[in-house]
Design a protein around this motif. Sequence first.
Motif, PDB file in Angstrom:
ATOM      1  N   LEU A  66      -3.843 -45.532  57.936  1.00 11.67           N
ATOM      2  CA  LEU A  66      -4.624 -45.432  59.164  1.00 11.67           C
ATOM      3  C   LEU A  66      -5.194 -44.021  59.272  1.00 11.67           C
ATOM      4  N   SER A 105      -6.000 -42.793  64.786  1.00 12.22           N
ATOM      5  CA  SER A 105      -6.015 -44.223  65.081  1.00 12.22           C
ATOM      6  C   SER A 105      -5.147 -44.554  66.295  1.00 12.22           C
ATOM      7  N   VAL A 125      -1.855 -53.500  63.573  1.00 13.57           N
ATOM      8  CA  VAL A 125      -3.069 -53.978  62.924  1.00 13.57           C
ATOM      9  C   VAL A 125      -3.088 -55.509  62.897  1.00 13.57           C
ATOM     10  N   GLN A 141      -3.965 -57.123  66.246  1.00 18.42           N
ATOM     11  CA  GLN A 141      -5.405 -57.086  66.513  1.00 18.42           C
ATOM     12  C   GLN A 141      -6.154 -58.055  65.599  1.00 18.42           C
ATOM     13  N   SER A 144     -12.837 -57.477  64.367  1.00 16.27           N
ATOM     14  CA  SER A 144     -12.748 -56.149  65.001  1.00 16.27           C
ATOM     15  C   SER A 144     -11.972 -55.153  64.158  1.00 16.27           C
ATOM     16  N   VAL A 145     -11.239 -55.638  63.160  1.00 11.18           N
ATOM     17  CA  VAL A 145     -10.489 -54.754  62.261  1.00 11.18           C
ATOM     18  C   VAL A 145     -11.352 -54.476  61.035  1.00 11.18           C
ATOM     19  N   THR A 192     -11.041 -48.972  60.423  1.00 18.00           N
ATOM     20  CA  THR A 192      -9.775 -49.146  61.142  1.00 18.00           C
ATOM     21  C   THR A 192      -8.591 -48.849  60.244  1.00 18.00           C
TER      22      THR A 192
END
Length: 319
Positions: A127, A131, A139, A142, A149-150, A200
């Motif tokens: 990361l 982050s 992670v 999400q 979105s990642v 990300t």
Amino acid sequence: MRRDTFLKSLAALAAAGALPLSARAAANVKMMIPANPGGGWDTTGRALGKALNDAKVADTVTYDNKGGAAGALGLAQFVNGSKGDANALMVMGSVMLGGIITGKPPVKLEQATPIARLTTEYNVFVLPSNSPFKTMADVVAQLKKDPGSVKWGGGSRGSTEHIAAAMIAQKVGADPSKINYVAFRGGGEATAAILGGNVTIGGSGYSEFAEYIAAGKMKAIAVTSAKRLPGIDVPTLKEQGIDVEIGNWRGVYGAPGISAEQRKALTDMVLAAMKSASWAESLKKNEWTPAVLSGDAFAKFVDDDFASLRAIMTKSGMV
């Protein structure tokens, strides 16, 4: 035997690869590195070149970096431009197989000549230091909520970190076809994107990120090995309940159209280099795991790995 006859006989034996390495003139090796400077293939190619010099089986080694399309651009240049050249080598590996599967380049790997597998390296996911996420669990949460979105950053499309990202999504119940993967042409570009917080999460061989992890500029959250890497306190994906294991092996191929004798001579050169102190130092410095395999056994390994990768990538919706 007259001296001129003896010298002609010696030259013929050397050309046929029938003399021991110590009795042959050292080669002027041309090393194709099908990636931009700064990544794993570049490091591998230059480490092997130094080892060839140190083992005294090469007088000179010149390097040609040609990045793009997971090595396919370099492969095309190598296949088309080095036919019959007994001193030409090309660095390659599992990433190239993935690139061939996704990119379908105009040339085939089978046109070149398998020489040897050199190493295996496992990937690490990191990361950016700023982050909002702290762990792989963050992670994954999400990813389940909104896969797109990642933003995953790493090597070319079809690289081991790309395949690993799709496998992670599949294992945790997210749609692997919705993975937002950003491919970079070389390790330097991927590193800059991670340091700049433009992705990300980033993935690559541990050696490529080691200095940034040590300096606190990246946070390592998972490795793709079955067990923790020696001396490295980073949990595996499996430890974290994600049943994913994948290694990034690297090897070398020779030019198309070389003879069996020339292939053996080139293989002997590479194997001699891997016995050098220089190569041992590179293994330690870069956290590479030795994985030496040559000849027909290496050719079969490549064919089997190609089939395995295609199956994984198809199941993950990547092809």
